[in-house]
Each structure stands twice: as structure tokens, then as C-alpha cells.
Enzyme design. Structure first.
Site, mmCIF file in Angstrom:
data_model
loop_
_atom_site.group_PDB
_atom_site.id
_atom_site.type_symbol
_atom_site.label_atom_id
_atom_site.label_comp_id
_atom_site.label_asym_id
_atom_site.label_seq_id
_atom_site.Cartn_x
_atom_site.Cartn_y
_atom_site.Cartn_z
ATOM 1 N N PHE A 135 0.859 -1.192 0.000
ATOM 2 C CA PHE A 135 0.000 0.000 0.000
ATOM 3 C C PHE A 135 0.887 1.232 0.000
ATOM 4 C CE2 PHE A 135 -2.305 3.484 1.926
ATOM 5 C CZ PHE A 135 -3.526 3.427 1.279
ATOM 6 N N LYS A 155 2.848 9.738 8.232
ATOM 7 C CA LYS A 155 2.062 9.324 9.400
ATOM 8 C C LYS A 155 2.585 9.880 10.743
ATOM 9 C CE LYS A 155 -0.972 5.860 7.804
ATOM 10 N NZ LYS A 155 -0.669 5.176 6.557
ATOM 11 N N ASP A 202 9.101 2.184 1.571
ATOM 12 C CA ASP A 202 8.000 2.963 2.133
ATOM 13 C C ASP A 202 7.984 2.705 3.635
ATOM 14 O OD1 ASP A 202 5.500 3.699 3.162
ATOM 15 O OD2 ASP A 202 4.443 3.267 1.297
HETATM 16 C C1 LIG Z 1 -0.878 5.452 5.144
HETATM 17 C C2 LIG Z 1 0.126 4.929 4.185
HETATM 18 C C3 LIG Z 1 0.394 5.579 2.957
HETATM 19 C C4 LIG Z 1 -0.374 6.802 2.499
HETATM 20 O O1 LIG Z 1 -0.278 7.866 3.377
HETATM 21 P P1 LIG Z 1 -1.402 9.040 3.334
HETATM 22 O O2 LIG Z 1 -0.850 10.069 4.295
HETATM 23 O O3 LIG Z 1 -2.694 8.439 3.779
HETATM 24 O O4 LIG Z 1 -1.442 9.540 1.935
HETATM 25 C C5 LIG Z 1 1.384 5.057 2.155
HETATM 26 N N1 LIG Z 1 2.080 3.960 2.509
HETATM 27 C C6 LIG Z 1 1.853 3.311 3.666
HETATM 28 C C7 LIG Z 1 2.671 2.125 4.022
HETATM 29 C C8 LIG Z 1 0.860 3.766 4.536
HETATM 30 O O5 LIG Z 1 0.614 3.095 5.672
#
Ligand SMILES: *Cc1c(COP(=O)(O)O)cnc(C)c1O
Length: 282
Positions: free
Chosen positions: A118, A232, A203
Site C-alpha cells: 500500500f 504518518k 515505504d
Molecule cells: C498510510 C500509508 C500511505 C499513504 O499515506 P497518506 O498520508 O494516507 O497519503 C502510504 N504507505 C503506507 C505504508 C501507509 O501506511
């Protein structure tokens, strides 16, 4: 717009691990604002930094420097890959910057991503997020993404070539469940990227910022990426993200290649600096 299936609870106050709703009910918060409030709600260091900065200067735009933004970028680089930092407003935007960095470095290059990954909801980040239910209504997506099965080192090796711009992975997948990727897979990814001159991008939007016991999850896995994304927990509850490069890729994006009106503003950056103080010192 009706994009969220919200619970019928209205929160009015937070303090540490606790939340209170408008009827005065107290809750122990195990959700932490979806992996955001890892210092707890309204941490005094963050609240103090925001109050202070909000009364002094809130916005000038990225045609100028401000001290909190410069300090934040410098600290993020020094605490991780040693290159340069693009500050942004969210995780998805950090992904977008990482994709643009890799695409510019290898013109027309493809991205290799993993099943269950994700990376955000914007069109580029969504294209890197191989989940049918999230992608299907928005087709056609950005072209050039290849998906490999989770923890399949052979498939990953086979997918990376001299046409690959980057391999993008969460060291611990955090949205499809909690799926730590096997260290062997991460080593395979590193070797394949080195062999073919592709970037390895991690990520760490959810698994970073101290959540695993080290500042970054990859510090425990023995594999260092060329670039990484953070968001986050970085802002202590305020919206901030960052794409961090190593020294080799630090000059890939040049003036005019990318930008954002609000990104790295002084209030947000002051909050993130306070979060970094607490996470790295306490
Ligand atoms: C939450 C998340 C995103 C996206 O972040 P947003 O601030 O909601 O755009 C991308 N990668 C990972 C692993 C996430 O947990």
C-alpha cells in the site's frame, strides 16, 4: 463526499493514550489515528512547538527558507540516507515524489511493487498499490507497474531488469495486515537493484518513526534503500510527509521538477522537529 464509513462517535479531546467523546466517555486508544499518534495525543513537546511557531510565522511558501523546515530536512537526511529531502503533506505525496525521482533518473523506467503493498490513494501511488478493489474503479491507472507475489525472491529477481526505474516495498506491509517481508527478499531486492542500476525505495510511512524500536524499520533488516518515504507519525498529528534520498540520487530532481504550496511549512516542520526530539532522545 461519502469516502469514509465513519463510526458514530465524536471525539472532543485527547491526552496521551486516552480519548474522550462528546458524552464524556473515556477511551483507551489502540488505533492512534491510524499509526499517527505514536507519541500519544497532544504530547506537550509538540503542542508547545506548534503554539510557539503559530504565533511567529505560519506560511511563506517554498520560494524562501524557514528555519524549522531546513532543520527538519537536515535532520531527516542525517538520521537516515544522508542525501536530500523533499518535504510534502502526506504519505501519498511522499510516494509521488519517490516515483518521480526514480522515473526521472531512468527515463521511461518501470516500477516493481509487491502484492499486498500500500503506497497511497493518488493516481501514481494507487498504481503502485496492487489491490483490485482500490484500483478497479479508477482505471486506467499510470502505466509501468509490475506486481510480484509477496516474499517470492525468484519472481522479484526475474522482474527487475535494466528497464526498471525502482523497486518500491514496505519492509513491513502495514495495510494488508501486518506482513514483515523476509530479510532474504529484501537482500534479493537490493542485489537486483544494484545489478541493474535500479533504485530500491522503502515505504516507511507506517513502519518508520520508531514504531519497530529503531527509528527506521530497515535498520533491523540489514538492507539499506536508496530512497525512502516517511509520513504518518512524523508530524505528531499534523500532516507532513517526506521523501528522503541518498547522496547518489540527491541531485536527480532539479528546480522546477516538483513542488507543493504548503509543504514543509514552519508550523508543521516545528511539530515534526519536536516529534524527532522525543523519538530520538526519549
Ligand atoms: C498510510 C500509508 C500511505 C499513504 O499515506 P497518506 O498520508 O494516507 O497519503 C502510504 N504507505 C503506507 C505504508 C501507509 O501506511
Amino acid at each position: 463526499m461519502a469516502t469514509y464509513a465513519r463510526n458514530p462517535v465524536e471525539f472532543v479531546r485527547g491526552d496521551g493514550t486516552r480519548l474522550w467523546d462528546d458524552d464524556g466517555n473515556e477511551y483507551l486508544d489502540f488505533l492512534t489515528g491510524i499509526s499517527v499518534a505514536q507519541l500519544g495525543h497532544c504530547h506537550p513537546a509538540v503542542v508547545g512547538a506548534v503554539r510557539d511557531q503559530a504565533g511567529r510565522l505560519m506560511h511563506v511558501g517554498n520560494l524562501f527558507y524557514t528555519e524549522p523546515g531546513v532543520r527538519l530536512a537536515k535532520r531527516l537526511a542525517e538520521l537516515s540516507l544522508g542525501g536530500r529531502v523533499f518535504l510534502c503533506n502526506s504519505g501519498a505525496e511522499a510516494t509521488e515524489c519517490a516515483l518521480k525521482l526514480a522515473r526521472k533518473r531512468r527515463s521511461g523506467g518501470e516500477f516493481v511493487v509487491m502484492e499486498g503493498g500500500f503506497h497511497g490513494r493518488t493516481m501514481g501511488a494507487l498504481s503502485a498499490t496492487p489491490q483490485e478493489s482500490k484500483q478497479a474503479p479508477f482505471a486506467p491507472l499510470v502505466p509501468g507497474f509490475r506486481v510480484v507475489p509477496r516474499n517470492d525472491s525468484d519472481a522479484l529477481s526475474a522482474a527487475v531488469s535494466e528497464r526498471t526505474a525502482a523497486v518500491l516495498l514496505e519492509p513491513i506491509q502495514g495495510e494488508s495486515g501486518i506482513h514483515p517481508l523476509e530479510p532474504e527478499l529484501l537482500r534479493t531486492a537490493r542485489e537486483a537493484c544494484d545489478e541493474h542500476g535500479a533504485l530500491l525505495i522503502f515505504d516507511e510511512i507506517q513502519c518508520g518513526m520508531g514504531r519497530t524500536g529503531t527509528l527506521w524499520a530497515h535498520q533491523q533488516l540489514g538492507v539499506t534503500p536508496d530512497a525512502m518515504t516517511v509520513a504518518k507519525g512524523l508530524g505528531g498529528g499534523l500532516p507532513v510527509g517526506a521523501c528522503i534520498s541518498n547522496a547518489d540520487t540527491a541531485s536527480t530532481l532539479e528546480p522546477g521538477d516538483h513542488g507543493s504550496t504548503f509543504a514543509g511549512g514552519p508550523v508543521i516542520a516545528a511539530a515534526a522537529n519536536a516529534v524527532l526530539d522525543v523519538v530520538t532522545e526519549d
